[in-house]
Structures are given as C-alpha cells and as structure tokens.
Design an enzyme around this catalytic site. Structure first.
Site, PDB file in Angstrom:
ATOM      1  N   ASN A   9       0.884  -1.170   0.000  1.00  0.00           N
ATOM      2  CA  ASN A   9       0.000   0.000   0.000  1.00  0.00           C
ATOM      3  C   ASN A   9       0.917   1.213   0.000  1.00  0.00           C
ATOM      4  O   ASN A   9       1.493   1.552   1.030  1.00  0.00           O
ATOM      5  CB  ASN A   9      -0.901  -0.017   1.247  1.00  0.00           C
ATOM      6  CG  ASN A   9      -1.711   1.266   1.386  1.00  0.00           C
ATOM      7  OD1 ASN A   9      -1.705   2.108   0.489  1.00  0.00           O
ATOM      8  ND2 ASN A   9      -2.399   1.408   2.499  1.00  0.00           N
ATOM      9  N   TRP A  10       1.047   1.824  -1.166  1.00  0.00           N
ATOM     10  CA  TRP A  10       1.995   2.944  -1.294  1.00  0.00           C
ATOM     11  C   TRP A  10       1.493   4.192  -0.562  1.00  0.00           C
ATOM     12  O   TRP A  10       2.239   5.134  -0.383  1.00  0.00           O
ATOM     13  CB  TRP A  10       2.216   3.280  -2.767  1.00  0.00           C
ATOM     14  CG  TRP A  10       2.999   2.265  -3.539  1.00  0.00           C
ATOM     15  CD1 TRP A  10       3.474   1.056  -3.086  1.00  0.00           C
ATOM     16  CD2 TRP A  10       3.418   2.372  -4.913  1.00  0.00           C
ATOM     17  NE1 TRP A  10       4.158   0.415  -4.099  1.00  0.00           N
ATOM     18  CE2 TRP A  10       4.129   1.196  -5.230  1.00  0.00           C
ATOM     19  CE3 TRP A  10       3.247   3.335  -5.911  1.00  0.00           C
ATOM     20  CZ2 TRP A  10       4.678   0.970  -6.494  1.00  0.00           C
ATOM     21  CZ3 TRP A  10       3.787   3.119  -7.170  1.00  0.00           C
ATOM     22  CH2 TRP A  10       4.500   1.945  -7.462  1.00  0.00           C
ATOM     23  N   LYS A  11       0.210   4.191  -0.192  1.00  0.00           N
ATOM     24  CA  LYS A  11      -0.401   5.400   0.398  1.00  0.00           C
ATOM     25  C   LYS A  11      -0.119   6.594  -0.529  1.00  0.00           C
ATOM     26  O   LYS A  11      -0.037   6.400  -1.737  1.00  0.00           O
ATOM     27  CB  LYS A  11       0.104   5.597   1.832  1.00  0.00           C
ATOM     28  CG  LYS A  11      -0.108   4.323   2.674  1.00  0.00           C
ATOM     29  CD  LYS A  11       0.076   4.501   4.145  1.00  0.00           C
ATOM     30  CE  LYS A  11      -0.172   3.165   4.852  1.00  0.00           C
ATOM     31  NZ  LYS A  11      -0.044   3.251   6.299  1.00  0.00           N
ATOM     32  N   HIS A  94      -9.535   1.148   4.939  1.00  0.00           N
ATOM     33  CA  HIS A  94      -8.248   1.360   5.620  1.00  0.00           C
ATOM     34  C   HIS A  94      -8.469   2.292   6.812  1.00  0.00           C
ATOM     35  O   HIS A  94      -9.273   3.215   6.751  1.00  0.00           O
ATOM     36  CB  HIS A  94      -7.220   1.956   4.652  1.00  0.00           C
ATOM     37  CG  HIS A  94      -5.835   1.924   5.216  1.00  0.00           C
ATOM     38  ND1 HIS A  94      -5.394   2.859   6.120  1.00  0.00           N
ATOM     39  CD2 HIS A  94      -4.813   1.048   5.039  1.00  0.00           C
ATOM     40  CE1 HIS A  94      -4.147   2.556   6.472  1.00  0.00           C
ATOM     41  NE2 HIS A  94      -3.780   1.468   5.827  1.00  0.00           N
ATOM     42  N   GLU A  96      -6.855   4.672   7.893  1.00  0.00           N
ATOM     43  CA  GLU A  96      -6.656   6.100   7.605  1.00  0.00           C
ATOM     44  C   GLU A  96      -7.903   6.696   6.955  1.00  0.00           C
ATOM     45  O   GLU A  96      -8.251   7.853   7.202  1.00  0.00           O
ATOM     46  CB  GLU A  96      -5.404   6.281   6.728  1.00  0.00           C
ATOM     47  CG  GLU A  96      -4.134   6.019   7.536  1.00  0.00           C
ATOM     48  CD  GLU A  96      -2.950   5.508   6.747  1.00  0.00           C
ATOM     49  OE1 GLU A  96      -2.933   5.620   5.505  1.00  0.00           O
ATOM     50  OE2 GLU A  96      -2.020   4.974   7.397  1.00  0.00           O
ATOM     51  N   GLU A 166      -5.334  -4.916  10.519  1.00  0.00           N
ATOM     52  CA  GLU A 166      -4.331  -3.880  10.721  1.00  0.00           C
ATOM     53  C   GLU A 166      -4.611  -3.142  12.026  1.00  0.00           C
ATOM     54  O   GLU A 166      -5.413  -2.198  12.048  1.00  0.00           O
ATOM     55  CB  GLU A 166      -4.363  -2.871   9.566  1.00  0.00           C
ATOM     56  CG  GLU A 166      -4.010  -3.452   8.225  1.00  0.00           C
ATOM     57  CD  GLU A 166      -3.417  -2.406   7.285  1.00  0.00           C
ATOM     58  OE1 GLU A 166      -2.362  -2.694   6.704  1.00  0.00           O
ATOM     59  OE2 GLU A 166      -3.984  -1.309   7.147  1.00  0.00           O
ATOM     60  N   GLY A 172       2.628   2.274  10.785  1.00  0.00           N
ATOM     61  CA  GLY A 172       3.576   3.365  10.634  1.00  0.00           C
ATOM     62  C   GLY A 172       4.271   3.753  11.931  1.00  0.00           C
ATOM     63  O   GLY A 172       4.904   4.808  12.014  1.00  0.00           O
ATOM     64  N   SER A 211       3.595  -2.193  10.317  1.00  0.00           N
ATOM     65  CA  SER A 211       5.044  -2.243  10.564  1.00  0.00           C
ATOM     66  C   SER A 211       5.661  -3.600  10.233  1.00  0.00           C
ATOM     67  O   SER A 211       6.550  -4.080  10.941  1.00  0.00           O
ATOM     68  CB  SER A 211       5.353  -1.839  12.009  1.00  0.00           C
ATOM     69  OG  SER A 211       4.916  -0.510  12.257  1.00  0.00           O
ATOM     70  N   GLY A 232       2.875  -1.128   4.229  1.00  0.00           N
ATOM     71  CA  GLY A 232       2.943   0.303   3.958  1.00  0.00           C
ATOM     72  C   GLY A 232       4.370   0.730   3.661  1.00  0.00           C
ATOM     73  O   GLY A 232       4.887   0.523   2.559  1.00  0.00           O
ATOM     74  N   GLY A 233       5.012   1.313   4.642  1.00  0.00           N
ATOM     75  CA  GLY A 233       6.340   1.911   4.453  1.00  0.00           C
ATOM     76  C   GLY A 233       7.341   1.025   3.729  1.00  0.00           C
ATOM     77  O   GLY A 233       8.048   1.495   2.820  1.00  0.00           O
TER      78      GLY A 233
HETATM   79  P1  13P Z   1       3.095   0.316   7.667  1.00  0.00           P
HETATM   80  O1  13P Z   1       3.598  -0.960   7.052  1.00  0.00           O
HETATM   81  O2  13P Z   1       3.835   1.528   7.175  1.00  0.00           O
HETATM   82  O3  13P Z   1       3.013   0.237   9.152  1.00  0.00           O
HETATM   83  O4  13P Z   1       1.594   0.529   7.124  1.00  0.00           O
HETATM   84  C1  13P Z   1       0.701  -0.513   7.211  1.00  0.00           C
HETATM   85  C2  13P Z   1      -0.510  -0.150   6.446  1.00  0.00           C
HETATM   86  O5  13P Z   1      -1.271   0.725   6.818  1.00  0.00           O
HETATM   87  C3  13P Z   1      -0.754  -0.865   5.187  1.00  0.00           C
HETATM   88  O6  13P Z   1      -2.034  -0.612   4.712  1.00  0.00           O
END
Ligand code: 13P
Length: 248
Positions: A9-11, A94, A96, A166, A172, A211, A232-233
């Site tokens: 997930n590149w966000k 998600h 967010e 999640e 994050g 994470s 994510g990251g």
């Molecule tokens: P991180 O891997 O950066 O913690 O993010 C997880 C995430 O929200 C994937 O959708």
C-alpha cells in the site's frame, strides 16, 4: 493450503520517476517469490503500473474508491474506472480512511459491495485503536467492522475478498503486533466466519498489516491464520518489499 498474498500500500507516495525505479526493482527480484504479490497505488499512477506490470507476476490495485457507480461526485473515482485500468484489488476501510475521512462501517460496506459489483477483489481492512485494545474491545471492534460487510453482502461475498487485520497502533509506528497477538485476532476472525460458513473461512486470505518488515515477516507469516501482509512503508523500497514477499 491458502496461497499467501503480499500487497504493498503505497499510500500517498511516489512520482512517475520514483515509481519507475521501484517497479523495475520489484520486477527484477520476482523470480524467487512464491506468494501472490500486488501493489496498491495512488489513482494517477494506475496507468503507469498497468503498462509496467501487465504480463508480469505482480498485480495492482487502488487504495480507495467511491461507493457510487457514477454521477455528480466531484473528485471521486468509481469501481468501473478502476477496472478500466486493470485493477485486481481495491483496499476498502483502511484505518486512515476511517479515521481521517470519517468513513463509517456502513460506507465501508457500500464500498466493499461496489468493488465486488465491478468484479474486482476488495481488500477489507479491520483493526482496533490502541485505546480499544487497552479497553479490551479488540474483538468487539473487529466483529462490528466485519458484521457491517456481512450484513450487506452476505458471508459468501468473503469467498471473493481478502481481509487485512491492521491494528491501528501498529501502522507506521514501528510497533508490530507480536506474532501471537496478531495470530489471536486472525484466529478470532476466521473462527467468527467459520461459524457462518466453514468453507469460506478456510479459503479466506487474512493479511496482517502494521510495521511489517523483512526482519519480522517470517515469524508473522508462519502463524497458522496469517496469510501474508498489507505493507505500507516497506513497500516503497524494492529490496525491503521483496524481502517480505520472499518471507511469504
Ligand atoms: P506500515 O507498514 O507503514 O506500518 O503501514 C501498514 C498499512 O497501513 C498498510 O495498509
């Protein structure tokens, strides 16, 4: 055996140039990856990933969509538009989106249905906040989030969906849920669905997100009910992402 699925997930990250380098790096390292792999990218880059990834082992998708099929919804993007760009997956719910854009369980359920109506696969995210975990309501929160979708689309709809657990406090933050903590919630989710439909429960891919790194992926993915990850990251770096894909 369920096949594992790792989705990036590149966000809201990337540029045409950065994506080009990242995609080239990921494609170059796919030969020894056995898991399914996908990247969920910002809308403007769907054409780029479609042209770069068509015919490869990497699928792609979006991070959100409108619950509506078409109409006067300025700034929104429909499921059929995502289908035009070859998306296999669409992330819905998600944390967010829930926290920053006020998406309720009902809106998430509508979005889930919209993805399936277009023949695409939703990646439905569920998970509790730190406050909810400390208050002992993790299972109740996850059950409520799932129930909204099951009430609208039925348990059979989960046969054509992916779930992602999640925990919000792990996203994050560098604070990964321990393999035991994650497995406990995954087992709860599968058990809840098993009570409704055992076949759907056994086939359901439940990813863990929060994470995930190359260094913790093997232990997480070796848990009985963890079927890969939503990353994510670490999905923004080809080597980091590939290390996680290889762990799956
Ligand atoms: P991180 O891997 O950066 O913690 O993010 C997880 C995430 O929200 C994937 O959708």
């Amino acid at each position: 055996m369920r096949r594992k699925l790792v989705a990036g997930n590149w966000k809201m990250h990337g540029s045409l140039a950065e994506n080009e380098a990242l995609l080239a790096g990921v494609l170059a390292g796919m030969a020894d990856v056995k898991a399914g792999v996908a990247v969920c990218v910002p809308y403007p880059y769907l054409a780029q990933v479609q042209s770069r990834l068509t015919g490869s082992a990497v699928a792609w998708g979006a991070q959100n969509l409108s619950q509506h099929a078409k109409g006067a919804f300025t700034g929104e993007v429909s499921a059929s538009m995502l289908k035009d760009f070859g998306c296999a997956y669409v992330i819905v719910g998600h944390s967010e989106r829930r926290a920053l854009y006020g998406e309720s369980d009902a809106v998430v359920a509508d979005k889930f249905a919209a993805v399936q109506a277009a023949g695409l696969t939703p990646i439905l995210c569920v998970g509790e906040t730190l406050e909810e975990r400390e208050g002992g309501t993790t299972e109740a929160v996850v059950a409520r989030q799932l129930d909204a979708v099951i009430a609208q689309s039925g348990v059979a709809s989960l046969a054509k969906a992916v779930l992602a657990y999640e925990p919000v406090w792990a996203i994050g933050t560098g604070k990964t849920a321990s393999p035991e903590q994650a497995q406990a919630v995954h087992a709860f989710i599968r058990g809840k669905i098993r009570a409704l439909d055992a076949g759907v429960a056994e086939g359901l891919v439940i990813q863990y997100g929060g994470s995930v790194k190359g260094s913790n992926a093997v232990e997480l993915f070796s848990q009985a009910d963890i079927d890969g990850g939503l990353i994510g990251g670490a999905s923004l770096n080809a080597e980091d992402f590939l290390a996680i894909c290889r762990a799956a």
